[in-house]
Design a protein around this motif. Structure first.
Motif, PDB file in Angstrom:
ATOM      1  N   TRP A 151      35.474  28.907  42.178  1.00  0.00           N
ATOM      2  CA  TRP A 151      35.604  27.892  41.163  1.00  0.00           C
ATOM      3  C   TRP A 151      36.739  28.487  39.684  1.00  0.00           C
ATOM      4  CZ3 TRP A 151      33.125  29.667  37.336  1.00  0.00           C
ATOM      5  CH2 TRP A 151      32.065  30.652  37.927  1.00  0.00           C
ATOM      6  N   TRP A 152      36.633  29.561  39.533  1.00  0.00           N
ATOM      7  CA  TRP A 152      37.159  30.481  38.570  1.00  0.00           C
ATOM      8  C   TRP A 152      38.102  30.748  38.710  1.00  0.00           C
ATOM      9  CZ3 TRP A 152      38.972  34.150  40.551  1.00  0.00           C
ATOM     10  CH2 TRP A 152      38.935  35.572  41.754  1.00  0.00           C
ATOM     11  N   ARG A 153      39.016  30.493  39.820  1.00  0.00           N
ATOM     12  CA  ARG A 153      40.546  30.769  39.701  1.00  0.00           C
ATOM     13  C   ARG A 153      41.189  29.370  38.865  1.00  0.00           C
ATOM     14  NH1 ARG A 153      42.165  34.282  43.458  1.00  0.00           N
ATOM     15  NH2 ARG A 153      40.850  34.583  44.496  1.00  0.00           N
ATOM     16  N   THR A 154      42.029  30.069  37.936  1.00  0.00           N
ATOM     17  CA  THR A 154      42.388  29.368  36.667  1.00  0.00           C
ATOM     18  C   THR A 154      43.804  29.894  36.315  1.00  0.00           C
ATOM     19  OG1 THR A 154      42.043  28.184  34.498  1.00  0.00           O
ATOM     20  CG2 THR A 154      40.889  30.132  34.847  1.00  0.00           C
ATOM     21  N   PRO A 155      44.638  29.079  35.849  1.00  0.00           N
ATOM     22  CA  PRO A 155      46.181  29.321  35.021  1.00  0.00           C
ATOM     23  C   PRO A 155      45.758  30.774  34.475  1.00  0.00           C
ATOM     24  CG  PRO A 155      45.575  26.868  35.358  1.00  0.00           C
ATOM     25  CD  PRO A 155      45.016  27.344  35.637  1.00  0.00           C
ATOM     26  N   GLY A 156      46.363  31.681  34.480  1.00  0.00           N
ATOM     27  CA  GLY A 156      46.127  32.610  32.951  1.00  0.00           C
ATOM     28  C   GLY A 156      45.719  34.257  34.298  1.00  0.00           C
ATOM     29  N   LEU A 157      45.421  33.914  35.068  1.00  0.00           N
ATOM     30  CA  LEU A 157      44.475  35.403  35.766  1.00  0.00           C
ATOM     31  C   LEU A 157      45.601  36.031  36.056  1.00  0.00           C
ATOM     32  CD1 LEU A 157      41.786  33.634  37.932  1.00  0.00           C
ATOM     33  CD2 LEU A 157      41.455  34.838  36.128  1.00  0.00           C
ATOM     34  N   LYS A 158      45.273  37.820  35.881  1.00  0.00           N
ATOM     35  CA  LYS A 158      46.464  38.902  36.606  1.00  0.00           C
ATOM     36  C   LYS A 158      45.387  39.468  37.267  1.00  0.00           C
ATOM     37  CE  LYS A 158      49.612  37.390  32.518  1.00  0.00           C
ATOM     38  NZ  LYS A 158      50.504  38.462  31.400  1.00  0.00           N
ATOM     39  N   ALA A 159      45.813  39.590  38.374  1.00  0.00           N
ATOM     40  CA  ALA A 159      45.116  40.810  39.284  1.00  0.00           C
ATOM     41  C   ALA A 159      45.399  42.866  38.498  1.00  0.00           C
ATOM     42  CB  ALA A 159      45.685  40.836  40.896  1.00  0.00           C
ATOM     43  N   VAL A 160      44.991  42.847  38.233  1.00  0.00           N
ATOM     44  CA  VAL A 160      44.612  44.868  37.438  1.00  0.00           C
ATOM     45  C   VAL A 160      43.941  45.488  39.151  1.00  0.00           C
ATOM     46  CG1 VAL A 160      43.329  45.605  35.775  1.00  0.00           C
ATOM     47  CG2 VAL A 160      44.199  43.154  35.516  1.00  0.00           C
ATOM     48  N   ARG A 161      43.118  45.692  39.649  1.00  0.00           N
ATOM     49  CA  ARG A 161      43.152  46.276  40.787  1.00  0.00           C
ATOM     50  C   ARG A 161      42.288  45.759  40.920  1.00  0.00           C
ATOM     51  NH1 ARG A 161      39.696  48.150  36.217  1.00  0.00           N
ATOM     52  NH2 ARG A 161      36.884  48.286  37.104  1.00  0.00           N
ATOM     53  N   ALA A 162      41.595  46.893  42.720  1.00  0.00           N
ATOM     54  CA  ALA A 162      40.662  46.345  44.388  1.00  0.00           C
ATOM     55  C   ALA A 162      39.746  47.061  44.390  1.00  0.00           C
ATOM     56  CB  ALA A 162      40.904  45.030  44.870  1.00  0.00           C
ATOM     57  N   GLN A 163      38.838  46.715  44.527  1.00  0.00           N
ATOM     58  CA  GLN A 163      38.352  47.571  45.475  1.00  0.00           C
ATOM     59  C   GLN A 163      37.738  47.413  46.311  1.00  0.00           C
ATOM     60  OE1 GLN A 163      34.766  48.516  42.292  1.00  0.00           O
ATOM     61  NE2 GLN A 163      35.805  49.980  40.593  1.00  0.00           N
ATOM     62  N   GLU A 164      37.170  48.290  46.755  1.00  0.00           N
ATOM     63  CA  GLU A 164      36.616  47.719  48.355  1.00  0.00           C
ATOM     64  C   GLU A 164      35.537  46.661  48.709  1.00  0.00           C
ATOM     65  OE1 GLU A 164      33.288  49.608  51.760  1.00  0.00           O
ATOM     66  OE2 GLU A 164      33.086  50.285  49.741  1.00  0.00           O
ATOM     67  N   ASP A 165      35.252  45.560  47.585  1.00  0.00           N
ATOM     68  CA  ASP A 165      34.223  44.056  47.650  1.00  0.00           C
ATOM     69  C   ASP A 165      34.379  44.023  46.346  1.00  0.00           C
ATOM     70  OD1 ASP A 165      32.682  45.755  45.967  1.00  0.00           O
ATOM     71  OD2 ASP A 165      30.700  45.393  46.144  1.00  0.00           O
ATOM     72  N   ARG A 166      35.158  44.090  45.448  1.00  0.00           N
ATOM     73  CA  ARG A 166      35.470  43.173  44.798  1.00  0.00           C
ATOM     74  C   ARG A 166      37.014  42.669  44.098  1.00  0.00           C
ATOM     75  NH1 ARG A 166      31.944  46.050  39.990  1.00  0.00           N
ATOM     76  NH2 ARG A 166      32.687  48.507  40.088  1.00  0.00           N
ATOM     77  N   ASP A 167      37.874  42.226  43.284  1.00  0.00           N
ATOM     78  CA  ASP A 167      38.856  42.662  42.761  1.00  0.00           C
ATOM     79  C   ASP A 167      38.286  42.085  41.384  1.00  0.00           C
ATOM     80  OD1 ASP A 167      40.351  42.051  44.604  1.00  0.00           O
ATOM     81  OD2 ASP A 167      39.063  40.329  45.298  1.00  0.00           O
ATOM     82  N   PHE A 168      39.308  43.251  40.103  1.00  0.00           N
ATOM     83  CA  PHE A 168      39.365  42.094  39.292  1.00  0.00           C
ATOM     84  C   PHE A 168      40.241  42.216  38.311  1.00  0.00           C
ATOM     85  CE2 PHE A 168      37.011  45.615  39.434  1.00  0.00           C
ATOM     86  CZ  PHE A 168      35.900  46.061  38.840  1.00  0.00           C
ATOM     87  N   TYR A 169      40.443  41.061  37.475  1.00  0.00           N
ATOM     88  CA  TYR A 169      41.208  39.749  36.946  1.00  0.00           C
ATOM     89  C   TYR A 169      41.217  40.437  35.422  1.00  0.00           C
ATOM     90  CZ  TYR A 169      41.688  38.171  41.351  1.00  0.00           C
ATOM     91  OH  TYR A 169      42.118  38.363  43.090  1.00  0.00           O
ATOM     92  N   SER A 170      42.686  39.927  35.033  1.00  0.00           N
ATOM     93  CA  SER A 170      42.145  40.035  33.473  1.00  0.00           C
ATOM     94  C   SER A 170      42.045  38.449  32.780  1.00  0.00           C
ATOM     95  CB  SER A 170      43.060  41.066  32.738  1.00  0.00           C
ATOM     96  OG  SER A 170      45.104  40.782  33.045  1.00  0.00           O
ATOM     97  N   PHE A 171      41.988  38.027  32.234  1.00  0.00           N
ATOM     98  CA  PHE A 171      41.826  36.739  31.703  1.00  0.00           C
ATOM     99  C   PHE A 171      41.202  36.447  30.322  1.00  0.00           C
ATOM    100  CE2 PHE A 171      39.497  32.897  31.626  1.00  0.00           C
ATOM    101  CZ  PHE A 171      40.778  31.963  31.321  1.00  0.00           C
ATOM    102  N   GLY A 172      42.697  36.505  28.983  1.00  0.00           N
ATOM    103  CA  GLY A 172      42.563  35.940  28.241  1.00  0.00           C
ATOM    104  C   GLY A 172      42.736  37.241  27.535  1.00  0.00           C
ATOM    105  N   ARG A 173      41.592  37.496  26.274  1.00  0.00           N
ATOM    106  CA  ARG A 173      41.055  39.170  26.335  1.00  0.00           C
ATOM    107  C   ARG A 173      39.878  39.858  27.392  1.00  0.00           C
ATOM    108  NH1 ARG A 173      38.297  38.502  20.781  1.00  0.00           N
ATOM    109  NH2 ARG A 173      38.522  36.707  21.498  1.00  0.00           N
ATOM    110  N   GLY A 174      39.758  38.846  27.958  1.00  0.00           N
ATOM    111  CA  GLY A 174      38.339  39.653  29.330  1.00  0.00           C
ATOM    112  C   GLY A 174      38.984  39.801  30.349  1.00  0.00           C
ATOM    113  N   GLN A 175      38.071  39.421  31.316  1.00  0.00           N
ATOM    114  CA  GLN A 175      38.077  39.795  32.426  1.00  0.00           C
ATOM    115  C   GLN A 175      36.947  39.078  33.636  1.00  0.00           C
ATOM    116  OE1 GLN A 175      37.231  43.691  34.255  1.00  0.00           O
ATOM    117  NE2 GLN A 175      35.376  43.850  32.983  1.00  0.00           N
ATOM    118  N   ILE A 176      36.807  38.755  35.192  1.00  0.00           N
ATOM    119  CA  ILE A 176      36.522  38.283  35.720  1.00  0.00           C
ATOM    120  C   ILE A 176      36.781  38.631  36.783  1.00  0.00           C
ATOM    121  CG2 ILE A 176      37.062  36.317  37.242  1.00  0.00           C
ATOM    122  CD1 ILE A 176      37.957  34.544  35.748  1.00  0.00           C
TER     123      ILE A 176
END
Length: 428
Positions: A287-312
């Motif tokens: 449900w959290w996927r939204t326009p503006g997400l940018k993949a930053v890095r991936a780890q074994e069990d999770r992915d990091f996305y930048s979003f605006g000034r924060g991250q998901i």
């Protein structure tokens, strides 16, 4: 006079011997749940200043039953007898065992109090577990008499209450005049009086560094381990989100039902404004996927996305190990920005909260520490976020003790010299 669940020390009691009213009061008890209204016993209680009610007036309910009547006075029957330890290796079940690589599992119920306060704010958070197998007390298991005192501390320190229930061995020893049982009962009375006196310091709004959304027993278990690892999380009902999360560095929205559109907007706005939103809804449930997400890095069990000034921070599967997940949340917050941190204290749970602004106990910040293991008679370094010039340790079993605050970057460090059960540090 009706029982005040927010102030009374309530005991579940089966006997109706009028001669015991004074003894019960000596343990700090102010109200009794008794199975029937026997006139002579009720009068003896009234003379001793004790309130009485029947168990039907304060029933013990499951979470499902509580959901059906969210405003009815009730106690949660879930809970483990506090202070018990369990281990992955076969050891003596009555020992507290820890090492550099092995942390004991400690049964604490304070997370249930935080959960109940978040989910049912219209009523007092009350626990009602009893000394039986459901609470981890198998027949023949011997527990210290002061574990009942720990149960009261566990609930009150978190801002709730507990319907005291004496385990059979303790009850028999107390009524038989056993000196150790009587001494533990009298200490319970002193602790109960201390808790009532210092109640303005207890259950304060938790420092909002990390916020966890809760909705059911799964999220309650995540809360359990976050408290256990001293994340000091603020709990918020997923169904009643505030408009904003000021001061929050990590907002955990994992293992919750699909948020409604308005709630989804609130959560994403939090991340866009600069926060870290942690989720575990993968694939089609993302449900959290939204326009503006940018993949930053991936780890074994999770992915990091930048979003605006924060991250998901998005886990690819639902959280399976709440303990490891608690450490992940600490990493997202960053060790230097944690609300509270302890060293050399494997059996202690600490919570940082705002202090009362007025009254004789006024202060800026309160750190509540509860020891679920053996008494500690060595130094425990503790750090709290913020800069303070004065700190005092308050305990039910000792006089107030001034501590020396030392600035450590953006935190303040103090040394707790010993901790039997409860230590409340007030900072100003």
């Amino acid at each position: 006079m009706p029982i005040d669940l927010s102030r009374d020390v309530v005991l579940r009691w089966e006997g109706i011997d009028p001669k015991l009213a004074g003894t019960l009061k000596e343990g700090g008890v102010t109200a009794l749940l008794v199975p029937n209204n026997e006139p002579a016993f009720s009068e003896a209680c009234r003379q001793a200043g004790l309130k009485t009610a029947t168990p039907e007036e304060l029933p013990s309910l499951s979470l499902e039953e509580m959901d059906k009547s969210p405003s009815r006075p009730a106690a949660l029957k879930a809970g483990q007898w506090p202070g018990l330890t369990r281990h992955s290796a076969p050891v003596n079940p009555d020992e507290d065992v820890a090492s550099a690589s092995h942390q004991p599992w400690i049964d604490a119920n304070s997370f249930w109090i935080a959960y109940l306060r978040a989910m049912y704010p219209q009523r007092t958070a009350m626990l009602g577990y009893q000394p039986n197998e459901e609470a981890g007390l198998k027949p023949g298991r011997i527990v210290p008499y002061d574990s009942l005192e720990l149960g009261l501390i566990d609930a009150w320190a978190a801002g709730g209450n507990y319907v005291l229930a004496i385990e059979p061995r303790y009850r028999k020893a107390l009524l038989g005049g056993d000196k150790e049982a009587i001494a533990a009962w009298q200490q319970l009375g002193r602790t109960a009086a201390w808790l009532r006196k210092h109640q303005p310091l207890l259950g304060r709004p938790i420092s909002p560094i990390a916020t966890l959304l809760v909705a059911d027993d799964i999220t309650a278990e995540i809360a359990n381990l976050m408290f256990r690892q001293n994340v000091s999380p603020r709990l918020v009902a997923a169904s009643a989100l505030p408009a904003a999360f000021p001061g929050c560095l990590a907002l955990v929205a994992s293992s919750i039902p699909d948020p409604a559109p308005a709630a989804r907007k609130t959560l994403l706005a939090y991340a866009h404004a600069g926060g870290s939103l942690i989720v575990d809804a993968p694939g089609e449930k993302a449900w959290w996927r939204t326009p503006g997400l940018k993949a930053v890095r991936a780890q074994e069990d999770r992915d990091f996305y930048s979003f605006g000034r924060g991250q998901i921070v998005a886990y690819r599967e639902q959280i399976a190990d709440p303990s490891e997940f608690a450490f992940d949340v600490i990493d997202v917050v960053n060790q230097k920005r944690r609300a509270v941190r302890l060293w050399n204290a494997s059996s202690v749970i600490a919570v940082a909260a705002s202090g009362p602004k007025t009254g004789p106990l006024a202060c800026r910040t309160v750190v509540t520490t509860v020891n679920y293991g053996s008494p500690v008679d060595y130094d425990i370094p503790a750090r709290v976020r913020g800069e303070f010039t004065k700190a005092t340790l308050l305990r039910p079993d000792a006089a107030p003790l001034p501590l020396k605050p030392v600035k450590r970057g953006t935190t303040t460090e103090v040394i707790i010299p010993q901790l039997k059960r409860l230590g409340v540090i007030v900072f100003s």
